[in-house]
Design an enzyme around this catalytic site. Sequence first.
Site, PDB file in Angstrom:
ATOM      1  N   ARG A   1       0.846  -1.198   0.000  1.00 26.82           N
ATOM      2  CA  ARG A   1       0.000   0.000   0.000  1.00 26.82           C
ATOM      3  C   ARG A   1       0.881   1.248   0.000  1.00 26.82           C
ATOM      4  O   ARG A   1       1.862   1.307   0.727  1.00 26.82           O
ATOM      5  CB  ARG A   1      -0.779  -0.063   1.304  1.00 26.82           C
TER       6      ARG A   1
ATOM      7  N   ARG B   1      -0.960   6.083  10.022  1.00 28.59           N
ATOM      8  CA  ARG B   1      -1.155   5.562   8.660  1.00 28.59           C
ATOM      9  C   ARG B   1      -1.372   6.710   7.671  1.00 28.59           C
ATOM     10  O   ARG B   1      -1.223   7.869   8.012  1.00 28.59           O
ATOM     11  CB  ARG B   1      -2.377   4.634   8.659  1.00 28.59           C
TER      12      ARG B   1
ATOM     13  N   LYS C   1      -2.769   0.701  15.345  1.00 27.37           N
ATOM     14  CA  LYS C   1      -2.829   1.649  14.231  1.00 27.37           C
ATOM     15  C   LYS C   1      -3.347   3.007  14.683  1.00 27.37           C
ATOM     16  O   LYS C   1      -4.094   3.094  15.674  1.00 27.37           O
ATOM     17  CB  LYS C   1      -3.723   1.091  13.136  1.00 27.37           C
TER      18      LYS C   1
ATOM     19  N   LYS D   1      -5.044   6.570  12.972  1.00 30.97           N
ATOM     20  CA  LYS D   1      -5.567   7.108  11.716  1.00 30.97           C
ATOM     21  C   LYS D   1      -5.993   8.560  11.858  1.00 30.97           C
ATOM     22  O   LYS D   1      -6.686   8.906  12.810  1.00 30.97           O
ATOM     23  CB  LYS D   1      -6.751   6.277  11.242  1.00 30.97           C
TER      24      LYS D   1
ATOM     25  N   CYS E   1     -15.228  -3.645   1.460  1.00 26.32           N
ATOM     26  CA  CYS E   1     -13.806  -3.931   1.690  1.00 26.32           C
ATOM     27  C   CYS E   1     -13.349  -5.046   0.761  1.00 26.32           C
ATOM     28  O   CYS E   1     -14.150  -5.671   0.075  1.00 26.32           O
ATOM     29  CB  CYS E   1     -13.582  -4.320   3.143  1.00 26.32           C
TER      30      CYS E   1
ATOM     31  N   CYS F   1      -7.905 -11.339   2.013  1.00 26.92           N
ATOM     32  CA  CYS F   1      -7.833 -10.926   3.410  1.00 26.92           C
ATOM     33  C   CYS F   1      -7.938 -12.134   4.347  1.00 26.92           C
ATOM     34  O   CYS F   1      -8.932 -12.862   4.323  1.00 26.92           O
ATOM     35  CB  CYS F   1      -8.929  -9.926   3.739  1.00 26.92           C
TER      36      CYS F   1
ATOM     37  N   CYS G   1     -15.922  -8.839   7.575  1.00 26.96           N
ATOM     38  CA  CYS G   1     -15.762  -9.160   9.001  1.00 26.96           C
ATOM     39  C   CYS G   1     -15.971  -7.880   9.790  1.00 26.96           C
ATOM     40  O   CYS G   1     -16.060  -6.800   9.212  1.00 26.96           O
ATOM     41  CB  CYS G   1     -14.382  -9.782   9.268  1.00 26.96           C
TER      42      CYS G   1
ATOM     43  N   CYS H   1     -13.144  -2.268   7.720  1.00 29.00           N
ATOM     44  CA  CYS H   1     -12.294  -1.508   6.798  1.00 29.00           C
ATOM     45  C   CYS H   1     -13.084  -0.591   5.854  1.00 29.00           C
ATOM     46  O   CYS H   1     -12.530   0.356   5.321  1.00 29.00           O
ATOM     47  CB  CYS H   1     -11.403  -2.438   6.005  1.00 29.00           C
TER      48      CYS H   1
HETATM   49  C1  HEM Z   1      -8.875  -4.760  13.907  1.00 32.95           C
HETATM   50  C2  HEM Z   1      -9.066  -3.961  12.898  1.00 32.95           C
HETATM   51  C3  HEM Z   1      -8.558  -4.175  11.499  1.00 32.95           C
HETATM   52  C4  HEM Z   1      -7.741  -5.134  10.969  1.00 32.95           C
HETATM   53  C5  HEM Z   1      -7.075  -6.283  11.690  1.00 32.95           C
HETATM   54  C6  HEM Z   1      -7.623  -4.858   9.555  1.00 32.95           C
HETATM   55  C7  HEM Z   1      -6.911  -5.636   8.657  1.00 32.95           C
HETATM   56  C8  HEM Z   1      -6.932  -5.435   7.319  1.00 32.95           C
HETATM   57  C9  HEM Z   1      -6.396  -6.333   6.329  1.00 32.95           C
HETATM   58  C10 HEM Z   1      -5.731  -7.647   6.611  1.00 32.95           C
HETATM   59  C11 HEM Z   1      -6.581  -5.764   5.130  1.00 32.95           C
HETATM   60  C12 HEM Z   1      -6.122  -6.304   3.804  1.00 32.95           C
HETATM   61  C13 HEM Z   1      -7.222  -6.831   2.991  1.00 32.95           C
HETATM   62  C14 HEM Z   1      -6.751  -7.086   1.595  1.00 32.95           C
HETATM   63  O1  HEM Z   1      -6.380  -6.140   0.925  1.00 32.95           O
HETATM   64  O2  HEM Z   1      -6.739  -8.248   1.178  1.00 32.95           O
HETATM   65  C15 HEM Z   1      -7.236  -4.523   5.342  1.00 32.95           C
HETATM   66  C16 HEM Z   1      -7.602  -3.639   4.360  1.00 32.95           C
HETATM   67  C17 HEM Z   1      -7.966  -2.342   4.609  1.00 32.95           C
HETATM   68  N1  HEM Z   1      -8.312  -1.806   5.811  1.00 32.95           N
HETATM   69 FE1  HEM Z   1      -8.334  -2.785   7.508  1.00 32.95          FE
HETATM   70  N2  HEM Z   1      -8.327  -3.732   9.263  1.00 32.95           N
HETATM   71  C18 HEM Z   1      -8.920  -3.288  10.407  1.00 32.95           C
HETATM   72  C19 HEM Z   1      -9.734  -2.194  10.535  1.00 32.95           C
HETATM   73  C20 HEM Z   1      -9.819  -1.184   9.594  1.00 32.95           C
HETATM   74  C21 HEM Z   1     -10.586   0.013   9.732  1.00 32.95           C
HETATM   75  C22 HEM Z   1     -11.451   0.354  10.930  1.00 32.95           C
HETATM   76  C23 HEM Z   1     -10.376   0.753   8.602  1.00 32.95           C
HETATM   77  C24 HEM Z   1     -10.924   2.114   8.212  1.00 32.95           C
HETATM   78  C25 HEM Z   1     -12.009   2.631   8.657  1.00 32.95           C
HETATM   79  C26 HEM Z   1      -9.496  -0.005   7.764  1.00 32.95           C
HETATM   80  C27 HEM Z   1      -9.057   0.378   6.534  1.00 32.95           C
HETATM   81  C28 HEM Z   1      -8.594  -0.496   5.616  1.00 32.95           C
HETATM   82  C29 HEM Z   1      -8.394  -0.148   4.253  1.00 32.95           C
HETATM   83  C30 HEM Z   1      -8.535   1.219   3.643  1.00 32.95           C
HETATM   84  C31 HEM Z   1      -8.028  -1.311   3.609  1.00 32.95           C
HETATM   85  C32 HEM Z   1      -7.743  -1.457   2.135  1.00 32.95           C
HETATM   86  C33 HEM Z   1      -8.761  -2.162   1.419  1.00 32.95           C
HETATM   87  C34 HEM Z   1     -10.021  -1.450   1.071  1.00 32.95           C
HETATM   88  O3  HEM Z   1     -10.075  -0.218   0.925  1.00 32.95           O
HETATM   89  O4  HEM Z   1     -11.025  -2.155   0.910  1.00 32.95           O
HETATM   90  N3  HEM Z   1      -9.180  -1.173   8.392  1.00 32.95           N
HETATM   91  N4  HEM Z   1      -7.444  -4.346   6.681  1.00 32.95           N
HETATM   92  S1  SF4 Z   2     -13.224  -5.636   7.090  1.00 32.16           S
HETATM   93 FE1  SF4 Z   2     -12.404  -7.614   7.628  1.00 32.16          FE
HETATM   94  S2  SF4 Z   2     -12.658  -8.803   5.774  1.00 32.16           S
HETATM   95 FE2  SF4 Z   2     -12.774  -6.691   5.170  1.00 32.16          FE
HETATM   96  S3  SF4 Z   2     -10.675  -6.159   4.576  1.00 32.16           S
HETATM   97 FE3  SF4 Z   2     -11.007  -5.542   6.710  1.00 32.16          FE
HETATM   98  S4  SF4 Z   2     -10.197  -7.227   7.870  1.00 32.16           S
HETATM   99 FE4  SF4 Z   2     -10.549  -8.002   5.805  1.00 32.16          FE
END
Ligand code: HEM
Ligand code: SF4
Length: 558
Positions: A76, A145, A209, A211, A432, A438, A477, A481
């Site tokens: 990223r 981030r 993290k 943000k 997401c 993921c 999940c 995200c």
């Molecule tokens: C415990 C909380 C979280 C974990 C463990 C987590 C983990 C991950 C993982 C593993 C991915 C990669 C998915 C892929 O590209 O295959 C991802 C994508 C992403 N996450 Fe999270 N995430 C969490 C919460 C959040 C939250 C609350 C946000 C923003 C509000 C966020 C923003 C993003 C963004 C921008 C991506 C890129 C993919 C997209 O835009 O769909 N994440 N996250």
């Molecule tokens: S919301 Fe959950 S399933 Fe979707 S990208 Fe984030 S960690 Fe993965």
Amino acid sequence: MAEQQHNLSGIEKIKQASDGLRGEITKSLKDEITGAIREGDQALIKFHGMYQQDDRDRREERAEKKLDRLYTFMIRLRLPGGFLTADQWIAMHEIAGQNSTGVIKITTRQTIQLHGLVKSHIKPTITAFSEALLDSIATCGDINRNVLCSAHPGQSPIHEEIFGYADKISTMLMPKTKAYYEIWLDEEKIADKKEEEDPLYQDRYLPRKFKIAIVIPPNNDVDVFTNDLGLIAIIENNELKGFNIAIGGGMSTTHGNPATYARLGTVIGFVEKGEQTMKAIYEIATVQRDYGNRSDRKLARLKYTVDKYGAAWYKEEVERRAGFKIQDAKPFSFNERRDYYGWQQNDKAAWYYTVYVENGRITDDEKQAVKTALLEVAKTGKCSFRFTANQNVIISDVAAADKDSINAILEKFHITSYTEKTSLIRKNAIACVALPTCPLALAEGQRYMPVLIAKIEPLLDKYGLAEQDIIIRMTGCPNGCARPAAAEIAFVGTAPGKYNLQLGGDRVGMRLNKVYKENLDEPAILTELDSLFKSFASERTNAEAFGDFAMRKNLVTA
Ligand code: HEM
Ligand code: SF4
């Protein structure tokens, strides 16, 4: 002084022993026996902007053949405010084609990521980024981030000044370690470790993290309250005065763990632009560094720190460290949360075209050749590119004289017609990534959302609701995200094909939704929506938004 914390989580120990985020990454990269990297290093590469993943669609088949999982990496970019020049776009297009799946994925945090890199492609990718003056530093991991900023320059005559803060903040909160340059770009090892002493992150970085987003009212396009730290630009007589500060936003929850919850940021006051703003941001991070939970990662985000100690205490602690008082918050209001599709002009007469990109996936498919079109547009050299937090791209800063030629390219590849004819509900939707990459996904996200929307559109039509600007989101999940808890209608994955249906968020991102029904499959989702839309159509008060209707009718309780 911060509380002594015992029982440090495993990741805390890895960070601490990592020698400035180096770990054994170099050795892991050289190991040709596996496509994976060592376990401890998997936590460290996040700080360099990567996640190790594997193709979950192929796990079974590979296991049957006694093969290792098909490991690949997601990487990223750090793009404060989500900006790329035309040359950088061309570079990204080439890098994506050579080293990844080819899809340029716009994320919900205004950046782009590439999927499917095999281990040996990581270094060439980062080298190519670097040649294009791009990097992936700190885009994942327990650190600040990518910093967001309201995307569209038409949002304010002083957009440029406000947008400039995204870069300043990102730079101020960069880690001091030179590990990224040594490991990925083969730069000389630094001789004196004092050069990378890091007064902000020290040796354990942040507990989780962190943000930040900057928003320009009245459009809450970045969903400012879903961030650990939100900055609301306060503009008086076309002059930036400073920012209201909101702390403690965060979307993530864990199914079955009532101690976790989604939370919107709490406005703690106003700071003047310039030095005050920068100091306040820095100290908000240091307070979280010192007081955030380092034993339970599920309770480590700033939102839990604020709730444990209180917003008033948090504010005073920031004031004490910064050496000035945070003033009372200034009035502000939001009336929308959206992207401005199509052509728009800003006050300096430059033109902007916001392209609708379904789930942010820039690729050529049967609907539109958006990847080829954007390459052609970039090759004119007459524009730049800005990403939105709704996973779209704005072809930016186009002079009036160049608008027609760029528009001709957009027409040639059906971009204009596709953007125009796409339904409002689809344009407002975000999902997401989820499966297949993921590792945390329980259900589908971006692969399924378009299919489900195709079944929701006729329901809206049936009740004359197609013109409703409903905000709808899906995640695989509860990590959130795609910011589902701040949507009017959300689907949060619980198991393959099953989603919690959440209702009652407001249109502008200032009220969370709540679970309405649990574990619904597709027929159940459509039955519920049919009956909800039916009553909404007949019982809504004038101009009432769907989320407000759901609350007023007590379909869920606030
Ligand atoms: C415990 C909380 C979280 C974990 C463990 C987590 C983990 C991950 C993982 C593993 C991915 C990669 C998915 C892929 O590209 O295959 C991802 C994508 C992403 N996450 Fe999270 N995430 C969490 C919460 C959040 C939250 C609350 C946000 C923003 C509000 C966020 C923003 C993003 C963004 C921008 C991506 C890129 C993919 C997209 O835009 O769909 N994440 N996250
Ligand atoms: S919301 Fe959950 S399933 Fe979707 S990208 Fe984030 S960690 Fe993965």
